[in-house]
Scaffold this motif. Structure first.
Motif, PDB file in Angstrom:
ATOM      1  N   GLY A  57      -8.978   5.699  -2.114  1.00  0.00           N
ATOM      2  CA  GLY A  57      -7.804   5.753  -1.340  1.00  0.00           C
ATOM      3  C   GLY A  57      -6.275   5.769  -1.862  1.00  0.00           C
ATOM      4  O   GLY A  57      -5.468   6.039  -1.225  1.00  0.00           O
ATOM      5  N   GLY A  58      -6.387   5.662  -3.188  1.00  0.00           N
ATOM      6  CA  GLY A  58      -5.112   5.845  -4.013  1.00  0.00           C
ATOM      7  C   GLY A  58      -4.202   4.592  -3.717  1.00  0.00           C
ATOM      8  O   GLY A  58      -3.026   4.712  -4.263  1.00  0.00           O
ATOM      9  N   HIS A  59      -4.627   3.539  -3.426  1.00  0.00           N
ATOM     10  CA  HIS A  59      -3.549   2.276  -3.173  1.00  0.00           C
ATOM     11  C   HIS A  59      -3.734   1.385  -4.234  1.00  0.00           C
ATOM     12  O   HIS A  59      -3.113   0.184  -3.810  1.00  0.00           O
ATOM     13  N   ASP A  74     -10.800  12.886  -7.380  1.00  0.00           N
ATOM     14  CA  ASP A  74     -10.334  12.305  -6.237  1.00  0.00           C
ATOM     15  C   ASP A  74     -11.111  12.629  -4.779  1.00  0.00           C
ATOM     16  O   ASP A  74     -11.481  13.801  -4.716  1.00  0.00           O
ATOM     17  N   LEU A  75     -11.713  11.728  -4.360  1.00  0.00           N
ATOM     18  CA  LEU A  75     -12.745  11.850  -3.396  1.00  0.00           C
ATOM     19  C   LEU A  75     -12.211  12.019  -1.895  1.00  0.00           C
ATOM     20  O   LEU A  75     -12.883  11.737  -1.091  1.00  0.00           O
ATOM     21  N   GLY A  76     -10.834  12.053  -1.962  1.00  0.00           N
ATOM     22  CA  GLY A  76      -9.841  12.064  -0.562  1.00  0.00           C
ATOM     23  C   GLY A  76     -10.545  13.157   0.485  1.00  0.00           C
ATOM     24  O   GLY A  76     -10.770  13.006   1.602  1.00  0.00           O
ATOM     25  N   SER A 120      -4.842   1.286   5.894  1.00  0.00           N
ATOM     26  CA  SER A 120      -4.699   2.614   4.933  1.00  0.00           C
ATOM     27  C   SER A 120      -5.575   2.322   3.549  1.00  0.00           C
ATOM     28  O   SER A 120      -5.786   3.296   2.866  1.00  0.00           O
ATOM     29  N   VAL A 121      -5.813   1.236   3.119  1.00  0.00           N
ATOM     30  CA  VAL A 121      -6.708   1.098   1.953  1.00  0.00           C
ATOM     31  C   VAL A 121      -8.010   1.541   2.018  1.00  0.00           C
ATOM     32  O   VAL A 121      -8.929   1.678   3.094  1.00  0.00           O
ATOM     33  N   GLY A 122      -8.389   2.391   0.764  1.00  0.00           N
ATOM     34  CA  GLY A 122      -9.759   3.011   0.855  1.00  0.00           C
ATOM     35  C   GLY A 122     -10.599   1.808   0.458  1.00  0.00           C
ATOM     36  O   GLY A 122     -10.497   0.804  -0.116  1.00  0.00           O
ATOM     37  N   ILE A 123     -12.034   2.240   0.990  1.00  0.00           N
ATOM     38  CA  ILE A 123     -13.023   1.085   0.899  1.00  0.00           C
ATOM     39  C   ILE A 123     -13.311   0.970  -0.375  1.00  0.00           C
ATOM     40  O   ILE A 123     -13.981   0.166  -0.952  1.00  0.00           O
ATOM     41  N   GLY A 125     -12.077   1.221  -3.795  1.00  0.00           N
ATOM     42  CA  GLY A 125     -11.567   0.554  -4.774  1.00  0.00           C
ATOM     43  C   GLY A 125     -11.525  -0.928  -4.098  1.00  0.00           C
ATOM     44  O   GLY A 125     -11.794  -2.126  -4.841  1.00  0.00           O
ATOM     45  N   PHE A 126     -11.317  -0.975  -3.095  1.00  0.00           N
ATOM     46  CA  PHE A 126     -11.396  -2.579  -2.132  1.00  0.00           C
ATOM     47  C   PHE A 126     -12.687  -3.155  -2.486  1.00  0.00           C
ATOM     48  O   PHE A 126     -12.590  -4.422  -2.886  1.00  0.00           O
ATOM     49  N   LEU A 127     -13.713  -2.396  -2.169  1.00  0.00           N
ATOM     50  CA  LEU A 127     -15.185  -3.293  -2.573  1.00  0.00           C
ATOM     51  C   LEU A 127     -15.311  -3.310  -3.633  1.00  0.00           C
ATOM     52  O   LEU A 127     -16.038  -4.357  -4.115  1.00  0.00           O
ATOM     53  N   ASP A 297       4.440  -4.142   7.504  1.00  0.00           N
ATOM     54  CA  ASP A 297       4.793  -4.719   6.543  1.00  0.00           C
ATOM     55  C   ASP A 297       4.343  -4.187   5.355  1.00  0.00           C
ATOM     56  O   ASP A 297       5.209  -4.406   4.306  1.00  0.00           O
ATOM     57  N   ASN A 298       3.697  -2.807   5.200  1.00  0.00           N
ATOM     58  CA  ASN A 298       3.461  -2.399   3.928  1.00  0.00           C
ATOM     59  C   ASN A 298       4.058  -0.920   4.060  1.00  0.00           C
ATOM     60  O   ASN A 298       2.795  -0.055   4.290  1.00  0.00           O
ATOM     61  N   PRO A 299       5.271  -0.518   4.149  1.00  0.00           N
ATOM     62  CA  PRO A 299       5.445   0.789   4.460  1.00  0.00           C
ATOM     63  C   PRO A 299       5.171   1.796   3.247  1.00  0.00           C
ATOM     64  O   PRO A 299       4.966   1.526   2.069  1.00  0.00           O
TER      65      PRO A 299
HETATM   66  C1  LIG Z   1      -0.648  -1.896   1.389  1.00  0.00           C
HETATM   67  C2  LIG Z   1      -1.615  -2.354   0.647  1.00  0.00           C
HETATM   68  C3  LIG Z   1      -2.370  -3.376   1.312  1.00  0.00           C
HETATM   69  C4  LIG Z   1      -3.621  -3.999   0.459  1.00  0.00           C
HETATM   70  N1  LIG Z   1      -4.188  -5.122   1.216  1.00  0.00           N
HETATM   71  C5  LIG Z   1      -5.462  -5.471   0.631  1.00  0.00           C
HETATM   72  C6  LIG Z   1      -6.194  -6.420   1.264  1.00  0.00           C
HETATM   73  O1  LIG Z   1      -5.872  -6.828   2.516  1.00  0.00           O
HETATM   74  N2  LIG Z   1      -7.458  -6.842   0.676  1.00  0.00           N
HETATM   75  C7  LIG Z   1      -7.541  -6.667  -0.629  1.00  0.00           C
HETATM   76  O2  LIG Z   1      -8.699  -7.089  -1.118  1.00  0.00           O
HETATM   77  N3  LIG Z   1      -6.798  -5.542  -1.357  1.00  0.00           N
HETATM   78  C8  LIG Z   1      -5.771  -5.204  -0.542  1.00  0.00           C
HETATM   79  N4  LIG Z   1      -5.011  -4.147  -1.353  1.00  0.00           N
HETATM   80  C9  LIG Z   1      -5.427  -3.817  -2.665  1.00  0.00           C
HETATM   81  C10 LIG Z   1      -6.392  -2.726  -2.681  1.00  0.00           C
HETATM   82  O3  LIG Z   1      -7.770  -3.000  -2.013  1.00  0.00           O
HETATM   83  C11 LIG Z   1      -6.635  -2.209  -3.957  1.00  0.00           C
HETATM   84  O4  LIG Z   1      -5.672  -1.756  -4.568  1.00  0.00           O
HETATM   85  C12 LIG Z   1      -7.684  -1.334  -4.033  1.00  0.00           C
HETATM   86  O5  LIG Z   1      -8.102  -0.818  -5.457  1.00  0.00           O
HETATM   87  C13 LIG Z   1      -7.424  -0.003  -3.504  1.00  0.00           C
HETATM   88  O6  LIG Z   1      -8.461   0.835  -3.344  1.00  0.00           O
HETATM   89  P1  LIG Z   1      -8.316   2.476  -3.154  1.00  0.00           P
HETATM   90  O7  LIG Z   1      -9.674   2.971  -3.235  1.00  0.00           O
HETATM   91  O8  LIG Z   1      -7.241   2.497  -1.782  1.00  0.00           O
HETATM   92  O9  LIG Z   1      -7.443   2.689  -4.593  1.00  0.00           O
HETATM   93  P2  LIG Z   1      -7.413   3.744  -5.671  1.00  0.00           P
HETATM   94  O10 LIG Z   1      -6.535   3.634  -6.420  1.00  0.00           O
HETATM   95  O11 LIG Z   1      -8.108   5.083  -5.067  1.00  0.00           O
HETATM   96  O12 LIG Z   1      -8.864   3.080  -6.410  1.00  0.00           O
HETATM   97  C14 LIG Z   1      -8.656   1.983  -7.526  1.00  0.00           C
HETATM   98  C15 LIG Z   1      -9.526   2.197  -8.717  1.00  0.00           C
HETATM   99  O13 LIG Z   1     -10.931   1.608  -8.117  1.00  0.00           O
HETATM  100  C16 LIG Z   1     -11.919   2.440  -8.876  1.00  0.00           C
HETATM  101  N5  LIG Z   1     -12.594   3.261  -7.751  1.00  0.00           N
HETATM  102  C17 LIG Z   1     -12.129   3.326  -6.620  1.00  0.00           C
HETATM  103  N6  LIG Z   1     -13.215   4.464  -6.112  1.00  0.00           N
HETATM  104  C18 LIG Z   1     -14.209   4.462  -6.707  1.00  0.00           C
HETATM  105  C19 LIG Z   1     -15.298   5.000  -6.701  1.00  0.00           C
HETATM  106  N7  LIG Z   1     -15.754   5.623  -5.490  1.00  0.00           N
HETATM  107  N8  LIG Z   1     -16.189   5.044  -7.583  1.00  0.00           N
HETATM  108  C20 LIG Z   1     -15.909   4.256  -8.780  1.00  0.00           C
HETATM  109  N9  LIG Z   1     -14.666   3.610  -9.158  1.00  0.00           N
HETATM  110  C21 LIG Z   1     -13.794   3.669  -8.055  1.00  0.00           C
HETATM  111  C22 LIG Z   1     -11.151   3.543  -9.701  1.00  0.00           C
HETATM  112  O14 LIG Z   1     -11.059   2.701 -11.003  1.00  0.00           O
HETATM  113  C23 LIG Z   1      -9.895   3.602  -9.099  1.00  0.00           C
HETATM  114  O15 LIG Z   1      -8.819   3.858 -10.036  1.00  0.00           O
HETATM  115  C24 LIG Z   1      -4.221  -3.540  -0.955  1.00  0.00           C
HETATM  116  C25 LIG Z   1      -3.256  -2.530  -1.350  1.00  0.00           C
HETATM  117  C26 LIG Z   1      -2.278  -2.078  -0.870  1.00  0.00           C
HETATM  118  C27 LIG Z   1      -1.527  -0.702  -1.413  1.00  0.00           C
END
Ligand SMILES: Cc1cc2nc3c(=O)[nH]c(=O)nc-3n(C[C@H](O)[C@H](O)[C@H](O)COP(=O)(O)OP(=O)(O)OC[C@H]3O[C@@H](n4cnc5c(N)ncnc54)[C@H](O)[C@@H]3O)c2cc1C
Length: 445
Positions: A57-59, A74-76, A120-123, A125-127, A297-299
């Motif tokens: 998700g790039g978050h 980039d899995l977008g 908008s957070v990708g699942i 990095g989150f999971l 809150d998170n623009p």
């Molecule tokens: C506005 C905002 C609100 C948020 N709110 C919360 C919240 O409520 N709860 C919470 O827990 N977190 C929250 N976060 C933090 C967020 O969960 C983390 O930043 C998470 O890493 C974002 O996941 P992403 O896939 O979007 O990010 P990305 O930057 O795409 O991924 C982060 C990293 O995770 C690893 N990764 C991701 N996908 C894969 C994959 N498919 N396979 C292997 N490695 C992978 C990689 O190392 C990657 O660089 C928030 C972040 C933001 C910006």
């Protein structure tokens, strides 16, 4: 797309949420659309001698996917969701957005997944880092809902990992976060019944009431029913005051107004209630409304610096240590949250292993690059005040390239290194972004 080609700069950072952009330069970026293409990408990296970084998700605040000389996968453009009503398991690719895409998909089917608060957070990095979703104090970490993951390994093979097959990868995928050594291509997730009713209590106070309100909350939150998400935060809300205010919020995710009224009743005993600037008492709301508020809150398009701490101790120690983080916000768009995890639930055996009853995260948000230094310095000072009551931190709001704090139990950290040595002996995956390497230690210890 290779570094230097037209359009490379956009591929490098166009999906990055934090616009205080790093200048790290990857070797190339690929945007696979299928699992086979992910396999090909990992094999390409191996053949070129590139390391692999992954973006879902790039978050990630610290922009973990933008890594020097690496191939960014980039899995977008790889987005799929499916649901099996017999098993109640949803399967989704990692770039699916938890609140904007997975949530509504499930709610149409009367199911729910405790995804991230900001929709908008990708699942992905989150999971991988644990996943602090809706009502984590009651429903647990989102990673606890993962029943299997499909992974392209460092050897370039697509495998399924669960409790019964490739269980080492399954263990690591629930908590390794950016230290994971494979590309997850699909998550298979247990779902919950959709809560039929959401009730919301909000109490707003001036910062003069901070100590009294937070001391009361510290002593009360573990007694509240586990259907209630409890968050206290300070932020600027011009509809209430020109100065930042303290908001105590409690969201009951239940099935009826009656249940919400009962679960939220303890908040009526807040000793500062007669001085509240505003009170909402168990008003009905919807998850869509709550997600909209999170987006406000998170623009997007802003510069961010974020840090966090798992806090532990008596109110008399914890509340004063939090004062700077909550009562001296450096910018009208900055906010700091106190998130209850009490009473602390026992965790299953997985890499994720660091938590305490109170989670504090400070989010500084601004637009003007000339504010960078001031906002960053404020955050460092606020976190330094917290060190005496800090157990560790959560990877989700961390930046190990700036500050090292323990994020995993020591035994789990050791086991993760052992699995990494077996699964990725050549160091194909970039690992944690952490200067000389992640230490998993509190830097002041
Ligand atoms: C506005 C905002 C609100 C948020 N709110 C919360 C919240 O409520 N709860 C919470 O827990 N977190 C929250 N976060 C933090 C967020 O969960 C983390 O930043 C998470 O890493 C974002 O996941 P992403 O896939 O979007 O990010 P990305 O930057 O795409 O991924 C982060 C990293 O995770 C690893 N990764 C991701 N996908 C894969 C994959 N498919 N396979 C292997 N490695 C992978 C990689 O190392 C990657 O660089 C928030 C972040 C933001 C910006």
């Amino acid at each position: 797309m290779i570094s230097g080609e037209n359009g490379f700069e956009a591929a490098r950072v166009d999906r990055i949420f934090n616009r205080r952009l790093t200048d790290r330069q990857p070797a190339a970026v690929v945007r696979p659309r299928t699992e086979d293409e992910v396999v090909e990408a990992v094999r390409l990296a191996r053949s070129r001698g590139w390391q692999v970084a992954v973006r879902s998700g790039g978050h990630s605040w610290a922009q973990w996917s933008v890594r020097t000389d690496a191939l960014v996968i980039d899995l977008g453009d790889f987005k799929e969701i499916s649901y099996d009503p017999d098993t109640e398991v949803v399967t989704a690719t990692p770039s699916v957005k938890g609140g904007l895409e997975l949530g509504p998909f499930l709610e149409e089917r009367d199911r729910f997944f405790p995804g991230g608060h900001c929709p908008s957070v990708g699942i992905g990095g989150f999971l991988l880092q644990g996943g602090q979703g809706w009502n984590a104090r009651g429903w647990g970490w989102a990673a606890e809902y993962v029943v299997a993951v499909d992974v392209v390994t460092a050897a370039g093979e697509l495998v399924r990992a669960s409790e019964t097959e490739n269980s080492d990868l399954f263990w690591a995928a629930r908590g390794a976060g950016p230290g994971f050594f494979g590309v997850v291509t699909r998550f298979h997730l247990r779902t919950l019944p959709r809560p039929r009713h959401l009730g919301l209590t909000v109490q707003a106070f001036t910062l003069a009431d901070f100590d009294e309100v937070m001391t009361w909350l510290h002593e009360t939150h573990h007694t509240v029913e586990d259907t209630v998400e409890i968050v206290a935060l300070t932020k600027t809300d011009l509809t209430l005051s020109p100065d930042p205010v303290l908001l105590v919020t409690a969201l009951a995710l239940v099935d009826s107004d009656e249940e919400a009224q009962r679960a939220l009743a303890p908040f009526r005993d807040n000793p500062a209630l007669d001085r509240a600037l505003m009170v909402l008492d168990a008003v009905p709301t919807t998850i869509a409304e709550q997600r909209k508020r999170q987006l406000e809150d998170n623009p997007e398009g802003h510069r961010w610096a974020v840090d966090n701490a798992w806090l532990s101790g008596a109110a008399g120690d914890v509340v004063p240590a939090m004062r700077k983080a909550f009562t001296t916000l450096p910018h009208p768009k900055a906010f700091t949250i106190w998130f209850s995890m009490a009473p602390l639930r026992e965790l299953p055996d997985m890499a994720f292993s660091m938590q305490s009853e109170i989670y504090l995260a400070a989010y500084t948000c601004w637009e003007d690059p000339s504010d960078d230094e001031r906002c960053r310095a404020w955050l460092d000072e606020a976190m330094a005040d917290l060190e005496p009551v800090t157990l560790g931190q959560y990877l989700g709001d961390s930046d190990l390239s700036h500050r090292h704090v323990q994020f995993m139990a020591e035994d789990n950290w050791a086991r993760l290194q052992e699995i990494r040595e077996v699964r990725d002996p050549d160091g194909v995956f970039v690992g944690h972004l952490a200067g000389e390497g992640a230490t998993n230690r509190n830097h002041w210890a």
